[in-house]
Motif scaffolding. Structure first.
Motif, PDB file in Angstrom:
ATOM      1  N   PRO A   1       0.798  -1.224   0.000  1.00  0.00           N
ATOM      2  CA  PRO A   1       0.000   0.000   0.000  1.00  0.00           C
ATOM      3  C   PRO A   1       0.831   1.275   0.000  1.00  0.00           C
ATOM      4  O   PRO A   1       0.362   2.320  -0.446  1.00  0.00           O
ATOM      5  N   ASP A   2       2.070   1.214   0.468  1.00  0.00           N
ATOM      6  CA  ASP A   2       2.903   2.419   0.547  1.00  0.00           C
ATOM      7  C   ASP A   2       3.798   2.606  -0.680  1.00  0.00           C
ATOM      8  O   ASP A   2       4.692   3.435  -0.687  1.00  0.00           O
ATOM      9  N   SER A   3       3.548   1.843  -1.724  1.00  0.00           N
ATOM     10  CA  SER A   3       4.318   1.969  -2.959  1.00  0.00           C
ATOM     11  C   SER A   3       3.521   2.786  -3.982  1.00  0.00           C
ATOM     12  O   SER A   3       2.311   2.957  -3.835  1.00  0.00           O
ATOM     13  N   PRO A   4       4.196   3.295  -5.027  1.00  0.00           N
ATOM     14  CA  PRO A   4       3.444   4.011  -6.080  1.00  0.00           C
ATOM     15  C   PRO A   4       2.345   3.147  -6.699  1.00  0.00           C
ATOM     16  O   PRO A   4       1.250   3.639  -6.991  1.00  0.00           O
ATOM     17  N   LEU A   5       2.616   1.867  -6.874  1.00  0.00           N
ATOM     18  CA  LEU A   5       1.570   0.988  -7.416  1.00  0.00           C
ATOM     19  C   LEU A   5       0.462   0.760  -6.395  1.00  0.00           C
ATOM     20  O   LEU A   5      -0.694   0.553  -6.762  1.00  0.00           O
ATOM     21  N   GLY A   6       0.816   0.809  -5.125  1.00  0.00           N
ATOM     22  CA  GLY A   6      -0.202   0.712  -4.078  1.00  0.00           C
ATOM     23  C   GLY A   6      -1.146   1.894  -4.130  1.00  0.00           C
ATOM     24  O   GLY A   6      -2.351   1.754  -3.921  1.00  0.00           O
ATOM     25  N   ASP A   7      -0.590   3.069  -4.429  1.00  0.00           N
ATOM     26  CA  ASP A   7      -1.431   4.257  -4.602  1.00  0.00           C
ATOM     27  C   ASP A   7      -2.376   4.077  -5.786  1.00  0.00           C
ATOM     28  O   ASP A   7      -3.551   4.441  -5.721  1.00  0.00           O
ATOM     29  N   ALA A   8      -1.862   3.505  -6.874  1.00  0.00           N
ATOM     30  CA  ALA A   8      -2.702   3.266  -8.054  1.00  0.00           C
ATOM     31  C   ALA A   8      -3.811   2.274  -7.731  1.00  0.00           C
ATOM     32  O   ALA A   8      -4.968   2.467  -8.128  1.00  0.00           O
TER      33      ALA A   8
END
Length: 96
Positions: A29-36
């Motif tokens: 969840p704390d990764s750029p893909l998690g944001d996506a």
């Protein structure tokens, strides 16, 4: 024979709700893909709420459009690997 608008609208609303309940993010969840992934879930949930509102005010065309857009967002997230599809019979909900 074309599908009945009310039946199709209800079916797509149920399909989107089931799909939202089925997916699990595959990225931290704390990764750029998690944001996506979080944004896609938010969009799909918002379209589900919008569709339910349109259904309540007897506007099946906009309800169906909302359910379809929400489902498209979620299905795209599954397709690119942001979400896992459970192996419990609900995989038919997605185009993987």
């Amino acid at each position: 024979m074309p599908a009945d608008l009310d039946e199709k609208t209800d079916r797509y609303g149920e399909m989107l709700a089931d799909a939202l309940a089925a997916v699990e993010p595959t990225v931290p969840p704390d990764s750029p893909l998690g944001d996506a992934a979080a944004e896609i879930l938010e969009m799909a949930e918002s379209y589900l709420e919008d569709g339910r509102h349109f259904r309540e005010v007897d506007d099946p065309v906009n309800a169906l459009a909302s359910f379809s857009y929400g489902y498209g967002w979620l299905d795209a997230g599954v397709r690119v690997g942001l979400f896992a599809v459970p192996d419990d019979g609900r995989a038919h909900l997605f185009t993987v």
